[in-house]
Write an enzyme that holds these catalytic residues in place. Structure first.
Site, PDB file in Angstrom:
ATOM      1  N   TYR A  17      -1.541 -11.352  16.119  1.00  0.00           N
ATOM      2  CA  TYR A  17      -1.625 -10.319  15.089  1.00  0.00           C
ATOM      3  C   TYR A  17      -2.938  -9.541  15.196  1.00  0.00           C
ATOM      4  O   TYR A  17      -2.946  -8.306  15.243  1.00  0.00           O
ATOM      5  CB  TYR A  17      -1.495 -10.951  13.702  1.00  0.00           C
ATOM      6  CG  TYR A  17      -1.824 -10.019  12.566  1.00  0.00           C
ATOM      7  CD1 TYR A  17      -1.029  -8.905  12.307  1.00  0.00           C
ATOM      8  CD2 TYR A  17      -2.929 -10.247  11.742  1.00  0.00           C
ATOM      9  CE1 TYR A  17      -1.325  -8.042  11.257  1.00  0.00           C
ATOM     10  CE2 TYR A  17      -3.233  -9.390  10.697  1.00  0.00           C
ATOM     11  CZ  TYR A  17      -2.425  -8.295  10.453  1.00  0.00           C
ATOM     12  OH  TYR A  17      -2.734  -7.443   9.419  1.00  0.00           O
ATOM     13  N   ASP A  62      12.096   4.958  12.895  1.00  0.00           N
ATOM     14  CA  ASP A  62      11.601   3.788  13.611  1.00  0.00           C
ATOM     15  C   ASP A  62      10.395   4.218  14.431  1.00  0.00           C
ATOM     16  O   ASP A  62      10.534   4.888  15.461  1.00  0.00           O
ATOM     17  CB  ASP A  62      12.704   3.231  14.519  1.00  0.00           C
ATOM     18  CG  ASP A  62      12.240   2.036  15.348  1.00  0.00           C
ATOM     19  OD1 ASP A  62      11.088   1.590  15.163  1.00  0.00           O
ATOM     20  OD2 ASP A  62      13.029   1.572  16.195  1.00  0.00           O
ATOM     21  N   VAL A  70       0.830  -1.199   0.000  1.00  0.00           N
ATOM     22  CA  VAL A  70       0.000   0.000   0.000  1.00  0.00           C
ATOM     23  C   VAL A  70       0.867   1.252   0.000  1.00  0.00           C
ATOM     24  O   VAL A  70       0.576   2.227  -0.704  1.00  0.00           O
ATOM     25  CB  VAL A  70      -0.958  -0.008   1.205  1.00  0.00           C
ATOM     26  CG1 VAL A  70      -1.854   1.220   1.192  1.00  0.00           C
ATOM     27  CG2 VAL A  70      -1.814  -1.274   1.203  1.00  0.00           C
TER      28      VAL A  70
END
Length: 299
Positions: free
Chosen positions: A127, A38, A14
């Site tokens: 997840y 980060d 994406v």
């Protein structure tokens, strides 16, 4: 007037498409690499957000190794949940809208029909749980937000189901694909186009609707039927195609059980932003055109 947009996760499917899109005159995209920024580092996020007067931030970065997350719990939560909290806090402080991409894995897949945006979440994997937590962090951390759930993302870039099927067709005489998981294939390019529209709307209008939305291509299918469509499209373009045989999920053992139903309703996306995704079959044709070339009847 120049409007600067910060895109996070620019190396993914994406993020790559977001950088390829036409954003319109006066829009400048910043897509720092993971090494340059980060987002699991709270201080680094604070510095990045304070560095420029961003009109909007789009977060497509995520820990997406679904099976690996089960044994790499801390890393998944750092990237999917903590970084979302850092981004929400810092963008809210600066008055910047945050568009955050999430997933169908926040649901357990036991529901019937397409999941509405307000359906109760019930993740059954690390997840999914970490992404659900990231959603909550965004909602509670920045009132000017859009949480955009998607599913089954494919494109000409990086690793994804379409590219895997084409590669395996070149290596094997037949493919076996699960036929008891149902969802909505989604073009990364179509998703990126929607994210552009949402981000620019939120940037231009402080009263633009905040909330949770689903963005997937129209229509639902199984992985098996999706694979068959990929093979048919490959054959129409003169590429190697092989038979596809259906198998149950129980025959394909993974650490995480995939949702049996990943269908997502896009009704609120259409109502809030006037966006109506096209059928997944049309999106697949565009991807195959880029990967292989046009079909014989289009050449």
């Amino acid at each position: 007037m120049t409007r600067e947009i910060l895109v996070l996760g620019g190396g993914g499917q994406v993020g790559t498409e977001l950088q390829r899109r036409s954003w319109g005159e006066g829009v400048v995209i910043h897509a720092p690499t993971r090494d340059a920024l980060d987002i699991t580092d709270e201080a680094a996020v604070a510095r990045a957000i304070a560095e420029r007067p961003f009109a909007a931030v789009i977060n497509t970065a995520a820990y997406t190794a679904v099976d690996k997350a089960e044994s790499d719990v801390a890393a998944a939560w750092r990237l999917n949940a903590l970084s979302a909290a850092y981004l929400a806090a810092e963008t809210a402080k600066a008055g910047i809208p945050l568009v955050h991409v999430s997933t169908d894995y926040v649901f357990d897949g036991s529901g019937k029909g397409a999941y509405a945006t307000d359906a109760p979440v019930h993740p059954v994997s690390v997840y999914g749980a970490s992404k659900a937590a990231g959603e909550m962090a965004v909602r509670t951390g920045n009132p000017r937000h859009a949480v955009v759930r998607t599913a089954w993302v494919v494109s000409p870039h990086r690793a994804n189901f379409v590219k895997t099927m084409l590669r395996l067709a070149g290596e094997r005489d037949r493919l076996t694909v699960v036929d008891d998981q149902r969802g909505c294939p989604t073009s990364a390019g179509d998703l990126a186009a929607a994210l552009v529209a949402i981000a620019l709307r939120l940037a231009a209008d402080r009263d633009a609707p905040a909330g949770t939305y689903h963005c997937v291509n129209a229509g639902a299918t199984t992985w098996y039927d999706f694979a068959r469509a990929i093979m048919a499209g490959a054959a129409a373009r003169g590429a190697r195609a092989v038979p596809v045989e259906p198998i149950p999920s129980t025959a394909f053992k993974t650490p995480v059980t995939r949702p049996a139903n990943s269908e997502l309703s896009t009704e609120t996306l259409t109502a809030a932003f006037g966006l109506t995704p096209r059928p997944w079959q049309e999106a697949l044709d565009d991807i195959l055109d880029q990967l292989i070339g046009p079909a014989a009847n289009q050449a």
